[in-house]
Design an enzyme around this catalytic site. Structure first.
Site, short mmCIF file in Angstrom:
data_model
loop_
_atom_site.label_atom_id
_atom_site.label_comp_id
_atom_site.label_asym_id
_atom_site.label_seq_id
_atom_site.Cartn_x
_atom_site.Cartn_y
_atom_site.Cartn_z
CG HIS A 14 -0.39 0.04 2.54
ND1 HIS A 14 0.00 1.22 3.15
CD2 HIS A 14 -0.13 -0.93 3.45
CE1 HIS A 14 0.46 0.96 4.36
NE2 HIS A 14 0.40 -0.34 4.56
CD GLU A 40 -3.03 -1.60 5.56
OE1 GLU A 40 -3.18 -2.61 6.28
OE2 GLU A 40 -2.60 -0.52 6.02
CD GLU A 41 -1.68 2.27 7.75
OE1 GLU A 41 -2.32 1.84 8.73
OE2 GLU A 41 -0.49 2.01 7.54
CG ASP A 95 -2.88 3.81 2.67
OD1 ASP A 95 -2.47 2.81 2.06
OD2 ASP A 95 -3.60 3.75 3.68
ZN ZN Z 1 1.04 -1.18 6.44
#
Ligand code: ZN
Length: 388
Positions: A70, A137-138, A72
């Site tokens: 990811h 993702e976060e 982000d």
């Molecule tokens: Zn991560």
């Protein structure tokens, strides 16, 4: 031509002789079910000659591997706590510093570099290597979810999150929640006439600590080393409006871990039951029960078989690099791994450079040599698994 109808124009461009000829050509290429390759070669050729875009992929038989990372990163937190610009990526004494250096732009770079190496090597592959660079993702994994929706599937996936080059085939889930607790305002000098939402919160919090202990009774061999494998954290609290006013409301946000082997719905049920229990023990809360909302990241727990061929290839490549096999552990945090498993039907493990402890901290860093080691292992593993 003004007034020309689109179908007229399309029909003018249609070559029916070529259509008949193409049908003949296709008939002349035997393609009994199970042996369609030559016919598909012809179809691809004709489509490309017509200027159309061709997406060739294997529906069966051959191998496929996803490398997922990811882009982000989490917010900076207290900017003053950083000793240099969080975007500097400067290297000092073998460490690269910056927000995302560890979680997980280095891991993403490893995936891209491994794919580029395989391409450059000219090795014939018996399948596809797919690099997924995802967003979000976060906060729940919209990017990997969208990849699954778009149809990307594989035999296996390496999610290149920071694991200190340990192999993680099981992962706790994490659910984000918001709680609202109400009180009754009063002037501080007669605070006994009001009801402090902060004091009521303390009662609720005590009961949630009990819930955390109970969730951690779940025993799993890959999680034994964690003091708290399935943590319940209150991360944000907002309450009150004035120092001399009894606070009449409190809002807090937090996350609760989901044990491996337990459904997220069961954790939500136990959480709600804990709130009800806390409310039953207090006259005010019984009349004004806390309001619960699940929002943002909702990560299910997940576990895969670490002996699948793609994971065996990774373990072998790691063993070759270090002369010892990789450690197998469970992860107490959520990630896109469960989206690959649940939404894309793709068994996934976590393996990558960096230590999760650095991941969301000020002065986030990663050891540069670990990036190199990870790149070597992932490249070798992909070659072992995919090379013809
Ligand atoms: Zn991560």
């Amino acid at each position: 031509m003004i007034g020309e109808r689109p179908e007229t124009r399309a029909l003018e461009a249609l070559d029916t002789d070529a259509c008949i000829k193409l049908a003949q050509d296709l008939v002349r290429v035997p393609s009994v079910t199970g042996n369609e390759r030559a016919a598909q070669d012809l179809v691809a050729l004709v489509l490309e000659e017509a200027g159309l875009e061709v997406d060739r992929f294997e529906a069966k038989g051959e191998r496929s591997l996803i490398l997922n990372g990811h882009v982000d990163v989490v917010p900076l937190g207290d900017r003053q706590a950083w000793h240099a610009s969080p975007w500097s990526a400067h290297i000092q004494a073998g460490r690269m510093y910056g927000r995302g250096a560890c979680d997980m732009k280095s891991g993403l770079a490893v995936g891209i570099s491994a794919a580029a190496a395989l391409k450059k090597s000219g090795l014939p592959l018996r399948g596809r290597l797919i690099v997924q660079s995802v967003v979000g993702e976060e906060d729940g994994g919209i990017g990997t979810f969208a990849m699954a929706e778009r149809g990307y599937r594989a035999d296996a996936a390496y999610v290149l999150e920071p694991t200190r080059l340990r192999l993680i085939p099981a992962q706790a889930g994490a659910l984000t929640f918001r709680l609202r607790i109400s009180g009754r305002s009063a002037h501080a000098s007669v605070r006994y006439e009001g009801v402090s939402a902060i004091e009521k919160f303390e009662l609720v919090e005590g009961r949630l600590r009990q819930l955390e202990r109970s969730l951690n009774q779940q025993d799993h061999p890959l999680f034994r080393d964690y003091p708290i494998a399935y943590a319940l954290n209150i991360g944000r609290i907002r309450s009150g409006s004035w120092s001399s006013t009894v606070p009449d409301e409190l809002e807090c946000e937090g996350r609760v871990g989901v044990p491996v082997g337990m459904a997220s719905a069961e954790v939500r049920r136990q959480f709600a039951a804990a709130l009800t229990d806390a409310a039953q023990r207090d006259g005010w809360l019984r009349e004004h029960p806390p309001q619960l909302e699940w929002y943002g990241g909702q990560f299910d727990a997940v576990e895969v078989d670490p002996d699948l061929p793609a994971f065996a290839a990774l373990r072998a490549a790691h063993t070759q690099e270090f002369d010892v096999p990789p450690e197998l552990v469970g992860a107490p945090y959520g990630s896109d791994m469960r989206l690959l498993v649940h939404e894309a039907e793709t068994p996934a493990i976590l393996y990558g450079p960096g230590d999760i402890r650095q991941a969301h901290a000020a002065d986030e860093w990663i050891a540069v040599n670990e990036i190199v080691q990870a790149a070597r292992v992932v490249t070798a593993a992909a070659a072992r698994y995919l090379a013809a």
